[in-house]
Write a protein that holds these residues in place. Structure first.
Motif, PDB file in Angstrom:
ATOM      1  N   ASP A  35       0.852  -1.179   0.000  1.00  0.00           N
ATOM      2  CA  ASP A  35       0.000   0.000   0.000  1.00  0.00           C
ATOM      3  C   ASP A  35       0.893   1.236   0.000  1.00  0.00           C
ATOM      4  OD1 ASP A  35      -2.500   1.535   0.482  1.00  0.00           O
ATOM      5  OD2 ASP A  35      -1.514   1.947   2.399  1.00  0.00           O
ATOM      6  N   THR A  38       0.913   3.317   3.289  1.00  0.00           N
ATOM      7  CA  THR A  38       1.636   2.639   4.359  1.00  0.00           C
ATOM      8  C   THR A  38       3.140   2.711   4.113  1.00  0.00           C
ATOM      9  OG1 THR A  38      -0.224   1.164   4.735  1.00  0.00           O
ATOM     10  CG2 THR A  38       1.905   0.450   5.586  1.00  0.00           C
ATOM     11  N   PRO A 116     -13.199   0.480   2.044  1.00  0.00           N
ATOM     12  CA  PRO A 116     -12.768  -0.426   3.112  1.00  0.00           C
ATOM     13  C   PRO A 116     -13.265  -1.851   2.853  1.00  0.00           C
ATOM     14  CG  PRO A 116     -13.663   1.594   4.035  1.00  0.00           C
ATOM     15  CD  PRO A 116     -13.946   1.620   2.564  1.00  0.00           C
ATOM     16  N   ASP A 118     -14.544  -4.601   4.196  1.00  0.00           N
ATOM     17  CA  ASP A 118     -15.217  -5.207   5.348  1.00  0.00           C
ATOM     18  C   ASP A 118     -15.947  -6.467   4.871  1.00  0.00           C
ATOM     19  OD1 ASP A 118     -17.427  -4.234   3.957  1.00  0.00           O
ATOM     20  OD2 ASP A 118     -17.789  -2.603   5.377  1.00  0.00           O
ATOM     21  N   GLU A 150      -5.299  -6.830   1.187  1.00  0.00           N
ATOM     22  CA  GLU A 150      -5.585  -7.296   2.541  1.00  0.00           C
ATOM     23  C   GLU A 150      -4.276  -7.393   3.301  1.00  0.00           C
ATOM     24  OE1 GLU A 150      -8.761 -10.190   3.240  1.00  0.00           O
ATOM     25  OE2 GLU A 150      -8.660 -10.565   1.078  1.00  0.00           O
ATOM     26  N   ASP A 154      -2.309  -6.607  11.209  1.00  0.00           N
ATOM     27  CA  ASP A 154      -2.898  -5.305  11.476  1.00  0.00           C
ATOM     28  C   ASP A 154      -1.790  -4.246  11.538  1.00  0.00           C
ATOM     29  OD1 ASP A 154      -4.542  -3.206  12.310  1.00  0.00           O
ATOM     30  OD2 ASP A 154      -4.284  -3.735  14.410  1.00  0.00           O
ATOM     31  N   THR A 156      -1.687  -1.176  12.589  1.00  0.00           N
ATOM     32  CA  THR A 156      -1.604  -0.444  13.851  1.00  0.00           C
ATOM     33  C   THR A 156      -0.820  -1.253  14.892  1.00  0.00           C
ATOM     34  OG1 THR A 156      -3.718   0.579  13.354  1.00  0.00           O
ATOM     35  CG2 THR A 156      -2.960   0.717  15.619  1.00  0.00           C
ATOM     36  N   THR A 168      -1.763   3.906   9.666  1.00  0.00           N
ATOM     37  CA  THR A 168      -3.212   4.079   9.710  1.00  0.00           C
ATOM     38  C   THR A 168      -3.920   3.198   8.693  1.00  0.00           C
ATOM     39  OG1 THR A 168      -3.045   5.928   8.170  1.00  0.00           O
ATOM     40  CG2 THR A 168      -3.047   6.455  10.521  1.00  0.00           C
ATOM     41  N   GLY A 169      -3.190   2.345   8.003  1.00  0.00           N
ATOM     42  CA  GLY A 169      -3.768   1.551   6.923  1.00  0.00           C
ATOM     43  C   GLY A 169      -4.766   0.515   7.388  1.00  0.00           C
ATOM     44  N   ARG A 170      -5.671   0.177   6.477  1.00  0.00           N
ATOM     45  CA  ARG A 170      -6.584  -0.928   6.686  1.00  0.00           C
ATOM     46  C   ARG A 170      -6.872  -1.550   5.331  1.00  0.00           C
ATOM     47  NH1 ARG A 170     -12.288   2.038   8.222  1.00  0.00           N
ATOM     48  NH2 ARG A 170     -13.250   0.162   7.438  1.00  0.00           N
ATOM     49  N   SER A 171      -7.270  -2.795   5.322  1.00  0.00           N
ATOM     50  CA  SER A 171      -7.519  -3.513   4.069  1.00  0.00           C
ATOM     51  C   SER A 171      -8.592  -2.795   3.253  1.00  0.00           C
ATOM     52  CB  SER A 171      -7.946  -4.945   4.374  1.00  0.00           C
ATOM     53  OG  SER A 171      -6.906  -5.634   5.042  1.00  0.00           O
ATOM     54  N   TYR A 172      -8.453  -2.863   1.913  1.00  0.00           N
ATOM     55  CA  TYR A 172      -9.387  -2.156   1.046  1.00  0.00           C
ATOM     56  C   TYR A 172      -9.502  -2.831  -0.309  1.00  0.00           C
ATOM     57  CZ  TYR A 172      -5.080  -0.115  -0.876  1.00  0.00           C
ATOM     58  OH  TYR A 172      -3.830   0.066  -1.427  1.00  0.00           O
TER      59      TYR A 172
END
Length: 181
Positions: A35, A38, A116, A118, A150, A154, A156, A168-172
């Motif tokens: 990412d 990130t 995101p 989810d 993905e 995690d 964080t 601060t990344g999250r899967s998208y």
């Protein structure tokens, strides 16, 4: 993940799939996507006092002993070992380094985004979009590239191992809506 590139039709039917061969000795690092945000956060960690924003780049020159000098509006300059020109298709660094590399208008309009990843979106997305790169192609020139990113861990929680790093990344699901202009 990332085992193939898949072309899907308007009803999400598979038109073509290009499988990546399995590696004989896969240590788990094959097919890793990175990412950009990130990676940027990782590269800038601990450098906040040395990185400045808002300076308009004008040109660069290679220094006789190695390295590079970047010149900015107002006559200021900074010397360094490496200059990364990552400011897009109209990059001034690229224009100076490779002036023969023209940017051509394609006649396409593109809207880039990411949503995101989810459980709800995971259930709606074509499976091919979560296992590599896919593109949905329409009959009228419209297209929709899709690719899930993905995180294996995690960000964080991983960042907590380094004192100067905040992630601060999250899967998208990355998507690009393309259409004739």
């Amino acid at each position: 993940r990332g085992s193939a590139v898949t072309i899907l039709g308007p009803q999400l039917e598979q038109l073509q799939r290009f499988e990546f061969p399995a590696l004989e000795h896969d240590d788990g690092s094959a097919g890793i996507s990175v990412d950009r945000q990130t990676l940027r956060q990782i590269l800038l960690a601990g450098l906040e006092a040395r990185v400045h924003y808002g300076a308009a780049f004008e040109r660069y020159e290679r220094l006789p002993g190695g390295g590079v000098r970047a010149w900015f509006a107002g006559g200021t300059h900074v010397d360094g070992d490496v200059l990364v020109g990552a400011e897009g298709s109209l990059s001034r660094v690229r224009a100076q380094l490779a002036p023969q590399a023209d940017v051509h208008e394609t006649g396409q309009v593109l809207i880039f985004g990411r949503s995101p990843l989810d459980d709800e979106l995971r259930g709606l997305a074509p499976p091919a979009a979560l296992d590599g790169f896919s593109t949905v192609v329409g009959r009228d020139g419209r297209f929709l590239p899709l690719a899930g990113l993905e995180f294996r861990n995690d960000p964080t929680r991983e960042a907590a191992r380094w004192p100067d790093l905040t992630l601060t990344g999250r899967s998208y699901l990355m998507w690009v809506l393309g259409a004739p202009g």
